[in-house]
Design an enzyme around this catalytic site. Sequence first.
Site, PDB file in Angstrom:
ATOM      1  N   HIS A  72       0.848  -1.201   0.000  1.00  0.00           N
ATOM      2  CA  HIS A  72       0.000   0.000   0.000  1.00  0.00           C
ATOM      3  C   HIS A  72       0.879   1.245   0.000  1.00  0.00           C
ATOM      4  O   HIS A  72       1.696   1.442   0.891  1.00  0.00           O
ATOM      5  CB  HIS A  72      -0.925  -0.006   1.217  1.00  0.00           C
ATOM      6  CG  HIS A  72      -2.121  -0.885   1.037  1.00  0.00           C
ATOM      7  ND1 HIS A  72      -3.297  -0.715   1.723  1.00  0.00           N
ATOM      8  CD2 HIS A  72      -2.320  -1.940   0.211  1.00  0.00           C
ATOM      9  CE1 HIS A  72      -4.171  -1.643   1.331  1.00  0.00           C
ATOM     10  NE2 HIS A  72      -3.596  -2.390   0.429  1.00  0.00           N
ATOM     11  N   TYR A 200      -9.548   5.600   6.805  1.00  0.00           N
ATOM     12  CA  TYR A 200      -9.694   6.027   8.203  1.00  0.00           C
ATOM     13  C   TYR A 200     -10.735   7.142   8.211  1.00  0.00           C
ATOM     14  O   TYR A 200     -10.475   8.216   7.666  1.00  0.00           O
ATOM     15  CB  TYR A 200      -8.367   6.557   8.756  1.00  0.00           C
ATOM     16  CG  TYR A 200      -7.323   5.499   9.037  1.00  0.00           C
ATOM     17  CD1 TYR A 200      -6.521   4.988   8.029  1.00  0.00           C
ATOM     18  CD2 TYR A 200      -7.144   5.019  10.327  1.00  0.00           C
ATOM     19  CE1 TYR A 200      -5.555   4.021   8.297  1.00  0.00           C
ATOM     20  CE2 TYR A 200      -6.168   4.051  10.610  1.00  0.00           C
ATOM     21  CZ  TYR A 200      -5.391   3.557   9.578  1.00  0.00           C
ATOM     22  OH  TYR A 200      -4.428   2.600   9.849  1.00  0.00           O
ATOM     23  N   PRO A 292      -4.858   1.293  18.610  1.00  0.00           N
ATOM     24  CA  PRO A 292      -4.550   0.716  17.292  1.00  0.00           C
ATOM     25  C   PRO A 292      -4.585   1.693  16.112  1.00  0.00           C
ATOM     26  O   PRO A 292      -4.180   1.329  15.007  1.00  0.00           O
ATOM     27  CB  PRO A 292      -5.632  -0.358  17.121  1.00  0.00           C
ATOM     28  CG  PRO A 292      -6.728   0.054  18.016  1.00  0.00           C
ATOM     29  CD  PRO A 292      -6.101   0.759  19.172  1.00  0.00           C
ATOM     30  N   LYS A 296       0.464   0.544  14.954  1.00  0.00           N
ATOM     31  CA  LYS A 296       1.846   0.501  15.437  1.00  0.00           C
ATOM     32  C   LYS A 296       2.166  -0.656  16.397  1.00  0.00           C
ATOM     33  O   LYS A 296       3.339  -0.927  16.653  1.00  0.00           O
ATOM     34  CB  LYS A 296       2.205   1.827  16.142  1.00  0.00           C
ATOM     35  CG  LYS A 296       2.356   2.999  15.193  1.00  0.00           C
ATOM     36  CD  LYS A 296       3.647   2.923  14.410  1.00  0.00           C
ATOM     37  CE  LYS A 296       3.676   3.797  13.198  1.00  0.00           C
ATOM     38  NZ  LYS A 296       3.553   3.090  11.914  1.00  0.00           N
ATOM     39  N   TYR A 384       3.618   6.855   9.714  1.00  0.00           N
ATOM     40  CA  TYR A 384       2.812   5.672   9.384  1.00  0.00           C
ATOM     41  C   TYR A 384       3.676   4.576   8.766  1.00  0.00           C
ATOM     42  O   TYR A 384       3.524   3.397   9.098  1.00  0.00           O
ATOM     43  CB  TYR A 384       1.669   6.052   8.433  1.00  0.00           C
ATOM     44  CG  TYR A 384       0.589   4.995   8.354  1.00  0.00           C
ATOM     45  CD1 TYR A 384      -0.563   5.088   9.139  1.00  0.00           C
ATOM     46  CD2 TYR A 384       0.718   3.889   7.515  1.00  0.00           C
ATOM     47  CE1 TYR A 384      -1.548   4.112   9.085  1.00  0.00           C
ATOM     48  CE2 TYR A 384      -0.255   2.909   7.453  1.00  0.00           C
ATOM     49  CZ  TYR A 384      -1.388   3.031   8.242  1.00  0.00           C
ATOM     50  OH  TYR A 384      -2.362   2.055   8.185  1.00  0.00           O
TER      51      TYR A 384
END
Length: 389
Positions: A72, A200, A292, A296, A384
């Site tokens: 991704h 998200y 979450p 991580k 990220y």
Amino acid sequence: MRTQVAIIGAGPAGLLLGQLLTKQGIDNVILERQTGEYVLGRIRAGVVEKGAADLLDAAGVGARMHREGLIHDGIEVAFGGERHRINFRELVGKSVIVYGQTEITRDLMEGRAAAGAPTIYEAEDVSLHDITGDKPRVRYKKDGAEHEIACDYIAGCDGYHGVSRKSIPDSVLRSFERVYPFGWLGILVEKPPVSDELIYASHERGFALCSMRSHTRSRLYIQCSLEDRVEDWSDERFYAELKRRLDGDAVARLQEGPSFEKSIAPLRSFVAEPMRHGRLFLAGDAAHIVPPTGAKGLNLAASDVYYLWRALSEFYKQGSKASIDAYSARALARVWKAERFSWWMTSMLHRFPDSSGFEQKMQQAELAYLVSSPAAMTSLAENYVGLPY
Ligand code: FAD
Ligand code: DHB
């Protein structure tokens, strides 16, 4: 029994450390409270940083991840009925791999079995002894009989509820904690993902996340109340609530199917310092928990293992204790940055039950700023994909 490193816990941290040590000819035994099937039945994380993927390669168990994992190059952040892409590849030149923790665990277990390294499953009443002396020992019960392992070092990889952290005296250990006033309700379903990348979503009814395990399997989450129980949430109720929180395009593409796993996880930030006491090291969830939202938890377990593996291998190969002495400080420096990122993502994207109008305006401004500023998006992206080890 005698070994060089006794590892408590056969989650990703313990198995990965074991595999890396075995590859270097360093003897280790893993003690796990549960059965192997039970460990594999736990559905948890799904996003793997490049650094963690490199470590799985170094452990010789990365082949299936590279074959079946999905690369991704970004994520989508959704609010106000619109989706905004954060392009990791363009912003920081890196990507992540979507590959389930269950699969990583399976690959590590198979690698360990192939290497012939011992794992003792269903080890009961594990206890740690003489951790500040030169000859630490680990005791456990198996099939009613008592056993003892003498070792040089103990790696406490036994998760948040394990025995290792609790073996460090209160006078030594400092804990830092934030408990969030909500949880995540997650389902697994055999349907294609809503989008090619993770979404998200921040909505006034609460956070939602559309993730995946493959091109045919979706992992979906919604923020829920801490009072909720899994039984309260039929699949119909779950999808109805998820759809309220997603944009029109995502709703149109959502394929509903019967869930085959459903669970609720509370959200917590937690760090215990130091991560070493005498000859005991803590790694992974045994030392810290992140909410979450930043994906991580598993990745932090991997970076702890990296520092610990380097330290132990320096000791056994070169006779130097320098990295053993530096372990806690090195690991914690990266842990705290991941804690910050996870706390920030959680704070920005969730609905806090008692938040004031001002706080909600700040959240909206934070999101609007994020997607309008290459600098802000770069900051999200570099965290990220994973900060350097
Ligand atoms: P664990 O995976 O917890 O492994 C510890 C092992 O030690 C377990 O197998 C346990 O049985 C064993 N053990 C415990 N006590 C003892 C004992 N006394 N003796 C012997 N063995 C013992 N992270 C994300 O990034 N995304 C997610 O969606 C996500 N979802 C999660 C959902 C849940 C319910 C939980 C609990 C965690 C989730 N995480 C998620 C976090 C991520 O899964 C963890 O960070 C990761 O599993 C940490 O690996 P670990 O090996 O340190 O600990
Ligand atoms: C998943 C879990 C996360 O916490 C996250 O941030 C992204 C993906 C998952 O389970 O797929």
